[in-house]
Design a protein around this motif. Structure first.
Motif, PDB file in Angstrom:
ATOM      1  N   ARG A 103     -31.291   7.750  26.762  1.00  0.00           N
ATOM      2  CA  ARG A 103     -30.903   8.219  25.431  1.00  0.00           C
ATOM      3  C   ARG A 103     -30.683   9.728  25.449  1.00  0.00           C
ATOM      4  NH1 ARG A 103     -28.450   6.561  21.101  1.00  0.00           N
ATOM      5  NH2 ARG A 103     -29.413   4.560  21.615  1.00  0.00           N
ATOM      6  N   ARG A 106     -27.374  10.397  27.128  1.00  0.00           N
ATOM      7  CA  ARG A 106     -26.266  10.102  26.228  1.00  0.00           C
ATOM      8  C   ARG A 106     -26.059  11.231  25.227  1.00  0.00           C
ATOM      9  NH1 ARG A 106     -25.945   8.917  21.026  1.00  0.00           N
ATOM     10  NH2 ARG A 106     -24.247   7.601  20.235  1.00  0.00           N
ATOM     11  N   GLU A 107     -27.158  11.681  24.609  1.00  0.00           N
ATOM     12  CA  GLU A 107     -27.057  12.744  23.608  1.00  0.00           C
ATOM     13  C   GLU A 107     -26.561  14.041  24.223  1.00  0.00           C
ATOM     14  OE1 GLU A 107     -27.333  12.296  20.413  1.00  0.00           O
ATOM     15  OE2 GLU A 107     -27.819  10.181  20.724  1.00  0.00           O
ATOM     16  N   LEU A 184     -21.175   7.610  34.166  1.00  0.00           N
ATOM     17  CA  LEU A 184     -20.314   8.571  33.481  1.00  0.00           C
ATOM     18  C   LEU A 184     -19.000   8.748  34.235  1.00  0.00           C
ATOM     19  CD1 LEU A 184     -19.862  10.652  31.241  1.00  0.00           C
ATOM     20  CD2 LEU A 184     -21.099  12.327  32.654  1.00  0.00           C
ATOM     21  N   ILE A 211     -18.792   5.622  26.660  1.00  0.00           N
ATOM     22  CA  ILE A 211     -20.048   6.183  27.170  1.00  0.00           C
ATOM     23  C   ILE A 211     -21.223   5.421  26.578  1.00  0.00           C
ATOM     24  CG2 ILE A 211     -21.556   8.207  27.089  1.00  0.00           C
ATOM     25  CD1 ILE A 211     -18.972   9.906  27.332  1.00  0.00           C
ATOM     26  N   ASP A 212     -21.167   5.148  25.268  1.00  0.00           N
ATOM     27  CA  ASP A 212     -22.217   4.357  24.624  1.00  0.00           C
ATOM     28  C   ASP A 212     -22.370   2.994  25.296  1.00  0.00           C
ATOM     29  OD1 ASP A 212     -23.228   6.072  22.734  1.00  0.00           O
ATOM     30  OD2 ASP A 212     -21.876   5.435  21.142  1.00  0.00           O
ATOM     31  N   ILE A 215     -24.029   3.326  28.774  1.00  0.00           N
ATOM     32  CA  ILE A 215     -25.469   3.622  28.682  1.00  0.00           C
ATOM     33  C   ILE A 215     -26.225   2.388  28.209  1.00  0.00           C
ATOM     34  CG2 ILE A 215     -27.210   5.008  27.506  1.00  0.00           C
ATOM     35  CD1 ILE A 215     -25.622   6.501  29.663  1.00  0.00           C
ATOM     36  N   ASP A 216     -25.638   1.643  27.262  1.00  0.00           N
ATOM     37  CA  ASP A 216     -26.268   0.401  26.804  1.00  0.00           C
ATOM     38  C   ASP A 216     -26.426  -0.585  27.960  1.00  0.00           C
ATOM     39  OD1 ASP A 216     -26.460   1.326  24.226  1.00  0.00           O
ATOM     40  OD2 ASP A 216     -24.720   0.216  23.475  1.00  0.00           O
TER      41      ASP A 216
END
Length: 230
Positions: A103, A106-107, A184, A211-212, A215-216
């Motif tokens: 997380r 991602r941020e 990425l 990207i979301d 990462i998920d």
């Protein structure tokens, strides 16, 4: 290249990068002028047709000064990739320790995308250039290796584990850094191919969604195929 690929150090106890002094700001401005000139000329004329003399002249900087910052024109051309890699790791370091690693990653990625419009455009242009100029691949690989090591060290700090190579190293920080950065790179490569085939401007909202999704999928685990990206 170590200085460019290094990580911006954070102020003690602060969540933002420490402000550099006047001398350091001048050095950063000179480096930025050279990398921007190198990328601009390479995009305009092709990497093989650009010389270090031209880059220094374009940046209005002495040729001798060029070699204080870069060892070759190739290193200068991919310096935008190194700057983006550096910024991403710095933003990850600024995330709260209570945040799960993926997380926080991602941020950090989305923050860099939102807050660094000019740098982000240069990053995309540099990636597109690397795809068409094989002579830049060794420099790109050096940037990626340095970024992976720096992110692994940041992850170790984030989760309170020994840094890679230190006594007690579990292997988790380096494995996590490698997995996150590979995801990425896969997303960026897919997005760049789509961007190259489209006549319109790059769709950064689509990049963020992909990207979301990546990462998920990492968070859920890779034992089973995830849902397709948008």
């Amino acid at each position: 290249m170590a200085e460019e690929a290094g990580v911006v150090q954070l102020a003690s106890g602060a969540g933002e990068p420490a402000s550099p002094g006047r001398r350091e700001r001048k050095k950063q401005a000179t480096r930025a002028a050279l990398r921007e000139a190198a990328l601009r000329l390479a995009l305009r004329h092709g990497v093989e047709n650009v010389t270090v003399e031209q880059i220094a002249g374009e940046a209005d900087i002495a040729l001798r000064t060029f070699f204080n910052y870069f060892s070759s024109k190739e290193e200068a051309v991919v310096a935008s990739l190194a700057a983006a890699a550096q910024e991403l790791v710095a933003r990850f370091r600024a995330r709260p320790r209570t945040e799960p690693v993926l997380r926080a990653f991602r941020e950090a990625v989305l923050t860099v995308m939102k807050e660094s419009d000019a740098a982000g455009r240069d990053h995309v242009r540099a990636l597109q250039l690397v795809r068409s100029a094989p002579t830049l691949v060794p420099q790109q690989l050096a940037v990626l290796a340095a970024q992976e090591q720096a992110l692994a060290e940041a992850i170790a700090e984030h989760v309170g584990q020994p840094a890679p190579g230190r006594p007690g190293d579990t292997g988790y920080p380096l494995l996590c850094a490698a997995a996150a950065l590979t995801a990425l790179r896969v997303v960026l490569d897919q997005w760049l191919r789509q961007t190259a085939a489209s006549a319109g401007p790059p769709d950064t909202a689509l990049l963020a969604r992909r990207i979301d999704t990546a990462i998920d999928q990492l968070t859920a685990g890779l034992d089973h195929p995830g849902r397709p990206g948008p």
